[in-house]
Structure formats: structure tokens, C-alpha cells
Design a protein around this motif. Structure first.
Motif, PDB file in Angstrom:
ATOM      1  N   LEU A  23     -27.130 -34.401   9.296  1.00  0.00           N
ATOM      2  CA  LEU A  23     -27.956 -34.210   8.110  1.00  0.00           C
ATOM      3  C   LEU A  23     -27.126 -33.713   6.955  1.00  0.00           C
ATOM      4  N   VAL A  24     -27.190 -34.448   5.840  1.00  0.00           N
ATOM      5  CA  VAL A  24     -26.501 -34.055   4.598  1.00  0.00           C
ATOM      6  C   VAL A  24     -27.568 -33.767   3.544  1.00  0.00           C
ATOM      7  N   GLU A  25     -27.411 -32.647   2.836  1.00  0.00           N
ATOM      8  CA  GLU A  25     -28.377 -32.275   1.811  1.00  0.00           C
ATOM      9  C   GLU A  25     -27.672 -31.919   0.515  1.00  0.00           C
ATOM     10  N   ARG A  26     -28.418 -32.002  -0.569  1.00  0.00           N
ATOM     11  CA  ARG A  26     -27.879 -31.611  -1.856  1.00  0.00           C
ATOM     12  C   ARG A  26     -27.551 -30.119  -1.847  1.00  0.00           C
ATOM     13  N   ALA A  27     -26.417 -29.780  -2.386  1.00  0.00           N
ATOM     14  CA  ALA A  27     -25.995 -28.391  -2.452  1.00  0.00           C
ATOM     15  C   ALA A  27     -26.437 -27.813  -3.791  1.00  0.00           C
ATOM     16  N   ASP A  28     -27.483 -27.013  -3.796  1.00  0.00           N
ATOM     17  CA  ASP A  28     -28.035 -26.469  -5.052  1.00  0.00           C
ATOM     18  C   ASP A  28     -27.224 -25.259  -5.515  1.00  0.00           C
ATOM     19  N   PRO A  74     -19.191 -27.582  -4.280  1.00  0.00           N
ATOM     20  CA  PRO A  74     -19.555 -28.466  -3.168  1.00  0.00           C
ATOM     21  C   PRO A  74     -19.904 -29.873  -3.652  1.00  0.00           C
ATOM     22  N   ILE A  75     -19.548 -30.868  -2.853  1.00  0.00           N
ATOM     23  CA  ILE A  75     -20.027 -32.235  -3.089  1.00  0.00           C
ATOM     24  C   ILE A  75     -21.435 -32.358  -2.528  1.00  0.00           C
ATOM     25  N   ALA A  76     -21.620 -31.820  -1.340  1.00  0.00           N
ATOM     26  CA  ALA A  76     -22.927 -31.805  -0.679  1.00  0.00           C
ATOM     27  C   ALA A  76     -22.878 -30.750   0.414  1.00  0.00           C
ATOM     28  N   LYS A  77     -23.995 -30.538   1.056  1.00  0.00           N
ATOM     29  CA  LYS A  77     -24.083 -29.567   2.150  1.00  0.00           C
ATOM     30  C   LYS A  77     -24.290 -30.315   3.463  1.00  0.00           C
ATOM     31  N   LEU A  78     -23.488 -29.989   4.467  1.00  0.00           N
ATOM     32  CA  LEU A  78     -23.684 -30.533   5.805  1.00  0.00           C
ATOM     33  C   LEU A  78     -24.559 -29.547   6.570  1.00  0.00           C
ATOM     34  N   SER A  79     -25.796 -29.941   6.833  1.00  0.00           N
ATOM     35  CA  SER A  79     -26.789 -29.004   7.365  1.00  0.00           C
ATOM     36  C   SER A  79     -26.956 -29.066   8.873  1.00  0.00           C
ATOM     37  N   GLY A  80     -26.324 -30.022   9.519  1.00  0.00           N
ATOM     38  CA  GLY A  80     -26.434 -30.081  10.973  1.00  0.00           C
ATOM     39  C   GLY A  80     -25.811 -31.345  11.532  1.00  0.00           C
ATOM     40  N   VAL A  81     -25.289 -31.246  12.749  1.00  0.00           N
ATOM     41  CA  VAL A  81     -24.750 -32.398  13.477  1.00  0.00           C
ATOM     42  C   VAL A  81     -25.168 -32.244  14.929  1.00  0.00           C
ATOM     43  N   TRP A  82     -25.760 -33.304  15.492  1.00  0.00           N
ATOM     44  CA  TRP A  82     -26.264 -33.248  16.863  1.00  0.00           C
ATOM     45  C   TRP A  82     -25.737 -34.443  17.650  1.00  0.00           C
ATOM     46  N   SER A  83     -25.336 -34.185  18.873  1.00  0.00           N
ATOM     47  CA  SER A  83     -24.777 -35.227  19.724  1.00  0.00           C
ATOM     48  C   SER A  83     -25.513 -35.242  21.051  1.00  0.00           C
TER      49      SER A  83
END
Length: 394
Positions: free
Chosen positions: A389-394, A257-266
Motif C-alpha cells: 500500500l502506497v499513500e500520499r505523504a501529507d 517524501p515522494i510518497a508513504k509506504l504504508s504496508g507490505v504483506w506477503s
């Protein structure tokens, strides 16, 4: 949803005025490259032009290129970069099951026809009759069909072989937010394993500049930072696509992963009610966990339209989080703006640090600490609010 799966970003394709590809943008952002702005070609308006690109690299057939409008070439090219980044370019088995969600506008006008009509109509004794005649003789059905919004998805499918399900959203900035949101939601819910999401926009076109100018929303030269001094929309040519993937699917093929997409809200505030934009955006930031931890920054995709941008800037100032304006760096790409901002946020989170503030952007402050979370905000120029929200993918 308690059993929601994680969603990884495993590929990024990005083209803008700063260059092409993740590495070019990472270098430009980290080195503090000044925004690339054209203040004379479309005077008096400000445009961020697309960097020089050899479309042959991702669209090898000249015939394919010729039948595409510029915005379609930009998007098809960015999609190819994303597939390359994810390591699935040319993999027919994976591409055959890759879902696609695209944010797109309605195509580009025939400026020569429009110009001729506008020039001649003033001298006509019966303007309405003249206009109807021109519409019947000059605006052919084939011309209209060439402007269908879902042709971007069709071209990506033809050129790159992405043949899973396909969805296209229209609706300016909100379409970009929803394109990512739907791709993310399906993977998180377990109804999809891998998706290509994104959009594209060609700012170097007088028809759209005219629309912004008629609404008194186009930024006049000289260029100015949008959060500190929102005096109009500085449109920018850009394309951005992300490959979203479930961890199980990515791990099975050996992808990281490059990063984790943790949520999208509209959301959509009632813009005619004072304070509505601020209230909606504050609630979205709360949902995204804006108050969690010291390793969080905000990437703003603010349009530069005065009233909504002032509202967004006020909320971001109260958040206390370090802010970076994506629009200041590459301009505003309407449908593509949320994907563009997400791409930049993911690159920064993957690197673990935030690039330096931009001179003149008073809301941007230095931030030397580690970066593990990025919240992307996107308030449309006349409707629609979105947060991701983008977070580090551990």
C-alpha cells in the motif's frame, strides 16, 4: 503494532523498456506511450527490452562494468538513480548507515557452453559420462561464483558506497515483495532509519526464456495484454530501487517524501487447492484497506501466467477499483516486479492522478478523480502472493 512509525519513500531509481529515471517513466505513462516490445529477436517469444542506457553515468569504472553480468549492471545503475533521487549519492556518513535489501536471481548461464553440451550430447554413446566430464572441465568454480545472487548487493556497495547491513532474497516474485517488506518493517519498527530496497532482471537471455518455454509459460508473439488475455509471461528487462526512510531521519536532513509506504504483506497460497489464490489475494486486499475511499487504484504486477493471472484478474474485477497493469507497460521482471510496480505507484500517487487505460486491456477503466492511495498486487507465476500500500505523504 500500535507504535509503528511511518515509512517514507524518498528516492526512486527505475529503468525499463520505457526509459530511465522517474521523469522518463512519468512522461511515458502520462502520454500513453505504447509498450516497447521485441517480437523478433527472441522469436517466437515476446520480450520487453531495456531502453538504451549509458551505464557510465552510474558505473563510471569500466572494470566494474566488465565483471558484472547484465542484470547486475541494471540493478547497480537503478540503485545509483535511487540514491541520486534521494539526495544521498556520495554522502559517506548516510551511506555508511544505509541498510540494503536486494531481490536477486541466481545469475546467468554461459550460453555458449550450454549450447555446445546440448549439441554434442546427442551423439555420445555414454551421455552421462560426457555430461560429467563437461561439468568438470567447462563449468569452473570461478564461473559459478560469478553467478552468486548476492553479488548485486556487493556491486552496489562497491560502486555506490552503501555499507550498512545487507540482505539478499531469492525466490522469483516473492523475493521482490519480501525485500521491500523487510526494509519497510525494520524502519516501521525503529530498528533502521534508512534503507535501499529493490531488484533487477535481465529478460534478454535465452536461458530463462527456455525455462519459461519448457513450462509452457513464455508469451508467444503477438503481444497481448496480460489481464484481458493471459497467454503467457512477457518478460521484461528492468531494475528498480527505492530509498525508504523514517520521517525523522528524512526531516533531519531536509528531505521531502515522494510518497508513504504504508504496508507490505506477503503470503503463499496452496496453489493445488481451487480458489486458494483468490481467497489469499482477497484477504490481502482487505488488509490493505481496498474498500477505503474513492481515491484508490490498483497497480497489478501480474505475471501473465494463465491460471494465477486469471485468478488475480477475477479478484481485481470484483474489487470495483480502477486497475492499471504494470506488466503491460514494461513486461514482467520477476524479482524486480514488485519494486517496479511500487515505483510506478508512488510516482502516480505523488502526482495525484492515474494514467490512462491501455487499449485492449479490458479490466482497465478511465479514472479522472484524484489519486491518494495505490494498492500494488503481485501474484507469482507459480507461487507467492504479495500486496503493498502506497499513500500520499501529507
Amino acid at each position: 503494532m500500535s507504535n509503528r512509525r511511518d515509512v517514507w519513500i524518498t528516492g526512486i531509481g527505475l529503468v525499463s523498456s520505457l526509459g530511465e529515471g522517474p521523469e522518463a517513466h512519468r512522461l511515458a505513462l502520462s502520454s500513453g506511450t505504447a509498450p516497447v516490445v521485441n517480437e523478433t529477436g527472441f522469436a517466437p517469444y515476446v520480450v520487453h527490452p531495456l531502453a538504451p542506457i549509458s551505464f557510465d553515468a552510474q558505473i563510471p569504472k569500466k572494470g566494474d562494468q566488465r565483471q558484472m553480468e547484465p542484470w547486475q549492471r541494471i540493478g547497480t545503475y537503478a540503485a545509483g538513480l535511487a540514491l541520486d533521487s534521494a539526495g544521498i549519492k556520495g554522502d559517506k556518513d548516510i551511506l555508511g548507515t544505509t541498510d540494503m535489501v536486494v531481490a536477486a536471481g541466481g545469475g546467468e548461464r554461459d550460453q555458449s557452453v550450454d549450447g555446445a553440451i546440448l549439441t554434442e550430447i546427442e551423439n555420445q554413446p555414454n551421455p552421462e559420462v560426457f555430461l560429467n566430464e563437461q561439468l568438470q572441465s567447462n563449468l569452473r568454480p570461478t564461473l559459478f561464483l560469478a553467478q552468486l545472487s548476492n553479488l548485486l548487493a556487493g556491486n552496489i556497495s562497491i560502486v555506490h558506497g552503501v555499507t550498512g547491513s545487507s540482505r539478499t532474497f531469492m525466490g522469483e516474485e516473492s523475493s521482490g515483495t519480501d525485500a521491500v517488506r523487510i526494509g519497510w518493517s525494520r524502519i516501521a519498527a525503529g530498528t533502521s532509519e534508512i534503507a535501499l530496497v529493490g531488484g533487477a532482471y535481465n529478460a534478454e537471455r535465452r536461458d530463462m526464456l527456455l525455462l519459461f518455454a519448457l513450462k509452457r509459460l513464455a508469451m508467444h508473439a503477438p503481444w497481448a495484454p496480460v489481464l484481458a488475455q493471459p497467454k503467457g509471461v512477457p518478460t521484461g528487462s528492468a531494475g528498480a530501487f527505492l530509498v525508504l526512510e523514517s520521517p525523522e531521519h528524512a526531516t533531519a536532513r531536509g528531505a521531502k517524501p515522494i510518497a508513504k509506504l504504508s504496508g507490505v504483506w506477503s503470503e503463499r497460497a496452496r496453489r493445488n487447492e481451487p480458489g486458494a489464490v483468490e481467497a489469499v489475494l482477497e484477504e490481502l486486499l482487505k488488509t490493505a484497506g481496498a474498500g477505503n475511499g474513492d481515491e484508490t487504484a490498483v497497480f497489478s504486477a501480474a505475471s501473465g501466467a494463465p491460471e494465477p493471472t486469471q485468478a488475480e484478474a477475477a479478484v481485481l474485477a470484483r474489487s470495483g477499483l480502477p486497475v492499471r497493469s504494470v506488466t503491460d507497460r514494461v513486461g514482467h521482471g520477476l524479482e524486480a516486479q514488485m519494486p517496479v510496480a511500487l515505483a510506478m505507484a508512488a510516482l502516480s500517487v505523488a502526482e495525484g492522478r492515474l494514467f490512462a487505460p491501455l487499449a485492449g486491456e479490458t479490466l482497465e477503466k478511465p479514472f479522472d478523480g484524484p489519486l491518494s492511495r495505490a494498492i500494488v498486487t503481485a501474484v507469482g507465476h507459480w507461487r507467492g502472493e504479495g500486496v503493498a500500500l502506497v499513500e500520499r505523504a501529507d
